[in-house]
Design a protein around this motif. Structure first.
Motif, PDB file in Angstrom:
ATOM      1  N   ALA A  60      10.237  -8.099   3.041  1.00  8.76           N
ATOM      2  CA  ALA A  60       9.857  -8.505   4.240  1.00  8.76           C
ATOM      3  C   ALA A  60       9.306  -7.717   5.271  1.00  8.76           C
ATOM      4  O   ALA A  60       8.378  -7.605   6.255  1.00  8.76           O
ATOM      5  N   THR A  61       9.695  -6.220   4.964  1.00 10.34           N
ATOM      6  CA  THR A  61       9.020  -5.132   5.969  1.00 10.34           C
ATOM      7  C   THR A  61       7.895  -4.605   5.475  1.00 10.34           C
ATOM      8  O   THR A  61       7.264  -3.219   6.015  1.00 10.34           O
ATOM      9  N   ASP A  62       7.561  -4.832   4.375  1.00 13.85           N
ATOM     10  CA  ASP A  62       6.056  -4.268   3.716  1.00 13.85           C
ATOM     11  C   ASP A  62       5.066  -4.662   4.353  1.00 13.85           C
ATOM     12  O   ASP A  62       4.797  -5.594   4.960  1.00 13.85           O
ATOM     13  N   ALA A  63       3.817  -4.294   3.930  1.00 13.24           N
ATOM     14  CA  ALA A  63       2.496  -4.502   4.273  1.00 13.24           C
ATOM     15  C   ALA A  63       1.724  -5.370   3.773  1.00 13.24           C
ATOM     16  O   ALA A  63       1.766  -5.089   2.415  1.00 13.24           O
ATOM     17  N   TRP A  64       0.900  -6.297   4.021  1.00  8.87           N
ATOM     18  CA  TRP A  64      -0.346  -7.000   3.360  1.00  8.87           C
ATOM     19  C   TRP A  64      -1.350  -6.132   3.611  1.00  8.87           C
ATOM     20  O   TRP A  64      -1.856  -6.418   4.627  1.00  8.87           O
ATOM     21  N   THR A  65      -1.547  -5.403   2.523  1.00  8.21           N
ATOM     22  CA  THR A  65      -2.475  -4.210   2.785  1.00  8.21           C
ATOM     23  C   THR A  65      -4.106  -4.606   3.192  1.00  8.21           C
ATOM     24  O   THR A  65      -4.611  -4.050   3.868  1.00  8.21           O
ATOM     25  N   THR A  66      -4.378  -5.430   2.477  1.00  8.25           N
ATOM     26  CA  THR A  66      -5.948  -5.953   2.543  1.00  8.25           C
ATOM     27  C   THR A  66      -6.118  -6.975   3.792  1.00  8.25           C
ATOM     28  O   THR A  66      -7.293  -6.873   4.437  1.00  8.25           O
ATOM     29  N   ALA A  67      -4.823  -7.431   4.446  1.00  9.14           N
ATOM     30  CA  ALA A  67      -5.162  -7.964   5.710  1.00  9.14           C
ATOM     31  C   ALA A  67      -4.774  -7.009   6.984  1.00  9.14           C
ATOM     32  O   ALA A  67      -5.077  -7.409   8.020  1.00  9.14           O
ATOM     33  N   LEU A  68      -4.244  -5.884   6.584  1.00  7.40           N
ATOM     34  CA  LEU A  68      -3.820  -5.008   7.542  1.00  7.40           C
ATOM     35  C   LEU A  68      -2.703  -5.648   8.438  1.00  7.40           C
ATOM     36  O   LEU A  68      -2.861  -5.388   9.727  1.00  7.40           O
ATOM     37  N   LEU A  69      -1.823  -6.255   7.966  1.00  4.05           N
ATOM     38  CA  LEU A  69      -0.768  -6.912   8.711  1.00  4.05           C
ATOM     39  C   LEU A  69       0.677  -6.284   8.031  1.00  4.05           C
ATOM     40  O   LEU A  69       0.686  -6.082   6.838  1.00  4.05           O
ATOM     41  N   ARG A  70       1.387  -6.245   9.171  1.00  4.47           N
ATOM     42  CA  ARG A  70       2.728  -5.635   8.703  1.00  4.47           C
ATOM     43  C   ARG A  70       3.686  -6.015   9.798  1.00  4.47           C
ATOM     44  O   ARG A  70       3.347  -5.827  10.918  1.00  4.47           O
ATOM     45  N   ASP A  71       4.741  -6.420   9.530  1.00  2.69           N
ATOM     46  CA  ASP A  71       5.926  -6.794  10.323  1.00  2.69           C
ATOM     47  C   ASP A  71       7.227  -5.962   9.958  1.00  2.69           C
ATOM     48  O   ASP A  71       7.795  -6.333   9.148  1.00  2.69           O
ATOM     49  N   GLU A  72       7.066  -4.665  10.748  1.00  7.42           N
ATOM     50  CA  GLU A  72       8.301  -3.830  10.458  1.00  7.42           C
ATOM     51  C   GLU A  72       9.744  -4.374  10.933  1.00  7.42           C
ATOM     52  O   GLU A  72      10.619  -3.993  10.064  1.00  7.42           O
ATOM     53  N   SER A  73       9.824  -5.393  11.571  1.00  8.46           N
ATOM     54  CA  SER A  73      11.279  -6.190  11.738  1.00  8.46           C
ATOM     55  C   SER A  73      11.566  -6.898  10.729  1.00  8.46           C
ATOM     56  O   SER A  73      12.768  -7.266  10.409  1.00  8.46           O
TER      57      SER A  73
END
Length: 132
Positions: A60-73
């Motif tokens: 859940a803290t990983d990034a959706w790399t191609t969408a450039l989205l990440r929720d570190e929480s």
């Protein structure tokens, strides 16, 4: 510093994560995916493929790399969506191949919660290949 992810610099995206390189909501990264694919032969040198695949972040803290989205929480969850892909091919002689296909991504909750548009995606394409 330790890198705990897989990011490709080059390489084919088509194998499991999308119909063409141009359409690319997913790349080889730290994602969890389960799917089913059926291929079939039809008369008149036609072949088809249908695929249904679910995509989730590995963490859940990983990034959706191609969408450039990440929720570190991690509050946005892991659900990236479910993709339906269809393809139809026709061989003409030994040199030509025509192909048409489409992909529809039913967007998961992660994109909308993490700040992305959260909209479904639809992609269609045609192509002709000549082998010499």
């Amino acid at each position: 510093q330790q890198a705990n992810r897989v990011d490709t610099l080059v390489g084919a995206r088509r194998v499991d994560v999308g119909p063409t390189v141009i359409y690319g909501p997913f790349a080889w990264s730290i994602i969890d995916t389960l799917g089913i694919r059926a291929t079939f032969e039809l008369p008149y040198h036609l072949s088809g493929m249908a695929s249904l695949r679910r995509y989730r972040l590995e963490s859940a803290t990983d990034a959706w790399t191609t969408a450039l989205l990440r929720d570190e929480s991690g509050a946005s969850g892991r659900d990236l969506g479910t993709q339906l892909e269809l393809r139809l091919r026709r061989s003409i002689g030994t040199a030509w191949r025509l192909e048409a296909g489409a992909a529809w991504l039913n967007s998961g909750s992660f994109g909308a919660i993490a700040g992305g548009p959260g909209d479904d995606l639809t992609y269609a394409y045609t192509q002709a290949s000549w082998t010499f």
